[in-house]
Structure formats: structure tokens, C-alpha cells
Write an enzyme that holds these catalytic residues in place. Structure first.
Site, PDB file in Angstrom:
ATOM      1  CG  HIS A  60       0.984  -6.948   2.554  1.00  0.00           C
ATOM      2  ND1 HIS A  60      -0.002  -6.010   2.218  1.00  0.00           N
ATOM      3  CD2 HIS A  60       1.567  -7.489   1.522  1.00  0.00           C
ATOM      4  CE1 HIS A  60       0.221  -5.653   0.904  1.00  0.00           C
ATOM      5  NE2 HIS A  60       1.189  -6.580   0.426  1.00  0.00           N
ATOM      6  CG  HIS A  72      -1.650  -1.369   1.063  1.00  0.00           C
ATOM      7  ND1 HIS A  72      -2.832  -1.683   0.427  1.00  0.00           N
ATOM      8  CD2 HIS A  72      -1.466  -2.310   2.084  1.00  0.00           C
ATOM      9  CE1 HIS A  72      -3.137  -3.269   0.751  1.00  0.00           C
ATOM     10  NE2 HIS A  72      -2.379  -3.417   1.721  1.00  0.00           N
ATOM     11  CD  GLU A  94      -1.123  -9.861   5.090  1.00  0.00           C
ATOM     12  OE1 GLU A  94      -1.158  -8.881   5.923  1.00  0.00           O
ATOM     13  OE2 GLU A  94      -1.760 -10.016   4.005  1.00  0.00           O
ATOM     14  CD  GLU A 120      -1.667  -3.648   5.182  1.00  0.00           C
ATOM     15  OE1 GLU A 120      -0.877  -4.719   4.765  1.00  0.00           O
ATOM     16  OE2 GLU A 120      -2.999  -3.514   5.284  1.00  0.00           O
TER      17      GLU A 120
END
Length: 304
Positions: free
Chosen positions: A186, A94, A268, A131
Site C-alpha cells: 500500500h 486495491h 505503507e 495507489e
């Protein structure tokens, strides 16, 4: 008269010989001392023995030329050389500014077996820690550690873009760099009580511009090394809601994996929506451990 005149001549000759002999002795002694101090008289003369107390923990030592090479051992194979010649691409998931560019990140891009949004805003903790902020900080920390071992590190974005890049471009950056390993960073946004990390591996996808046939094997090896070292360094447990306790998952719907032609996985690092995981993710000390676990996992993959 002849006997009387020859005596001084002999004395003068003897005196001259003594002066010459003394000069030779002095010159020889000086040369021997210089030779000894240059280190030719063994490890204890003029420089420390390899591994001795005067040698740094990183392997730095003064070589035979008399100059130190920071971070390198006498054979050039110290820790700082382990990843020399390797290229690592880190993909901070992101972008902190994606929310300001809704139209741009919503456009559809081809991921081979489907079409998906260019990017998303990502998730956040209940207290608002994004995030995108987490992944960028973690990427920068890991970059520093990887560079210290000699790797060339490429970031897909370093807070220097208005949004994105899109998922297809994220994959292309790794491909163009001919990365030896690529990792997308992430944090998850699942429900409270769902805890732990997991590593996402590319599934076999052969459709449109996607063909993961050649990278699924090495990507699994990268993922396994990464999961093992991340767990060991951070103390975090594998996900209790994805991967059946293995810390590994396989997906075919992520453009960053589908379109990669180099070994690549996602990690993650925890669940931002769980209070206990969030406490770790927002802690700078824990993020440094996470960066070290990531670095060790990549290093294990690239050196074995």
C-alpha cells in the site's frame, strides 16, 4: 642354408614388435591426455576452480557432468536457491478498476470482529498517480526478484480482475496457498508533511472467523525484518506520524490481517499526499529499490 634363412625371420619378428610397441605408446598417451582434459588432474585442468574468474557472480559453474546449471552453484545452494520451496503471497492493495465498480466494492464483508467494505479505490498523488497502479507495479517488481531466488510467488490480483478481490478473499488466497509469508502492499493518503513508511502488524483478534493467535508472533518477526531492510535499501525514514519512529504499527481493523492464518503484514511505502514522498513513489528507480528492500526483508524472515 639354415643360418641364412633364420636371419630374415628374426628381423621380421623385431619389426612386428616395434610396431606393436609404438601402437601401445600412442594409445596410452592419447588416453592420458583425454583423462587429463576431463578434469581429473585438479581444478586447473579443463575447468575453473570454484569461485574462479570463469565462474559467474551468481554461482553458476560447469559441474563434473560437463553441463552448466544457470543460477546454481556446484552445491545447488547459490542465491537462486535461497527461497526454493517457499511460497510468498503478494497482495497489491486495491485494484485500478475499483472505481468502475462502486456497488460491488461497497458491499460489506465479515472481518471477524466487524464488517467492512469489500474494498476501496485507494488514494492517489496530487497529480493523479493511483495507489492501485503503484502497488501493482511494485508487486510485479518484487515478484521477479523473489522468483529469481527460487520462491513460488502468488499475487492476489495481477490486473486481471474487474475489481477487488475483497479483503476477506485477499486473506483467503494466502491461506489456501499455505504461504510462508504474505505481504499487502500500500501507500498512505495522509496530510502533507506526514512522511515515511510504516509496516502494519496484526493485533490479537479472536472473533468470528478471525483468529490471529498463532500468527502474531511470526508476523511481528516478518514486519521487523521488512522494516529494517526497506529502510536500508530505500533510504526512507520510518513514518513521522505513525509508530513513534519505529516504523511499526499494530491494527485490529484490517480484514486482510484478521482473517489470515499465515504470517502476514501490510506495508505503507510512503504518503502519496506529501510532495516529497510522492516524488519517490512515482519514480520507477525508487520503486525498484523498494521492491529490493521488500524482497530482502522477506528473504531475511524466511531464511533465519
Amino acid at each position: 642354408m639354415s643360418n641364412g634363412s633364420s636371419l630374415p625371420s628374426h628381423r621380421r619378428l623385431r619389426g612386428t614388435l616395434l610396431v606393436v610397441l609404438a601402437a601401445v605408446v600412442v594409445a596410452g598417451l592419447g588416453g592420458w591426455l583425454a583423462w587429463r582434459s576431463s578434469g581429473h588432474d585438479g581444478a586447473g585442468a579443463g575447468r575453473p576452480a570454484p569461485g574462479g574468474p570463469a565462474e559467474s557472480a551468481s554461482g553458476s559453474a560447469t559441474g563434473s557432468g560437463g553441463s552448466a546449471t544457470p543460477g546454481k552453484g556446484s552445491q545447488g545452494d547459490g542465491p537462486r536457491d535461497r527461497l526454493k520451496g517457499k511460497v510468498v503471497v503478494l497482495d497489491p492493495g486495491h485494484n485500478p478498476h475499483n472505481g468502475e465498480h462502486g456497488r460491488e466494492i461497497a458491499r460489506q464483508v465479515d472481518i471477524g470482529n466487524d464488517r467492512k467494505e469489500c474494498d476501496t479505490t485507494g488514494t492517489a498523488t496530487n497529480d493523479g498517480y493511483a495507489e492501485a497502479s503503484f502497488t501493482l507495479d511494485l508487486a510485479r517488481r518484487a515478484r521477479t526478484l523473489l522468483q529469481e531466488q527460487g520462491a513460488k510467488v502468488v499475487l492476489t490480483q495481477d490486473g486481471d480482475r474487474p475489481y477487488g478481490p475483497c479483503v476477506d478473499e485477499r486473506a483467503e488466497i494466502g491461506n489456501k496457498a499455505h504461504a510462508d509469508a504474505a505481504l499487502s502492499l500500500h501507500a498512505d493518503g495522509s496530510g502533507a508533511g506526514n512522511r515515511g513508511f510504516h509496516v502494519i502488524l496484526p493485533a490479537r483478534v479472536t472473533a468470528g472467523p478471525a483468529d490471529t493467535a498463532r500468527i502474531t508472533g511470526p508476523s511481528r518477526q516478518l514486519g521487523e525484518r521488512l522494516a529494517g531492510r526497506f529502510r536500508a535499501v530505500t533510504g526512507s525514514a520510518p513514518s513521522n506520524y505513525i509508530g513513534d519512529g519505529s516504523g511499526l504499527d499494530k491494527r485490529s481493523d484490517l480484514g486482510g490481517l484478521n482473517l489470515s492464518t499465515v504470517p502476514k503484514v501490510f506495508i505503507e511505502c510512503g504518503n502519496m499526499r506529501d510532495p516529497k514522498d510522492a516524488a519517490q513513489l512515482t519514480d520507477a528507480h525508487w520503486r525498484q529499490k523498494a521492491a529490493r528492500g521488500i524482497t530482502e526483508g522477506i528473504t531475511d524472515f524466511l531464511t533465519h
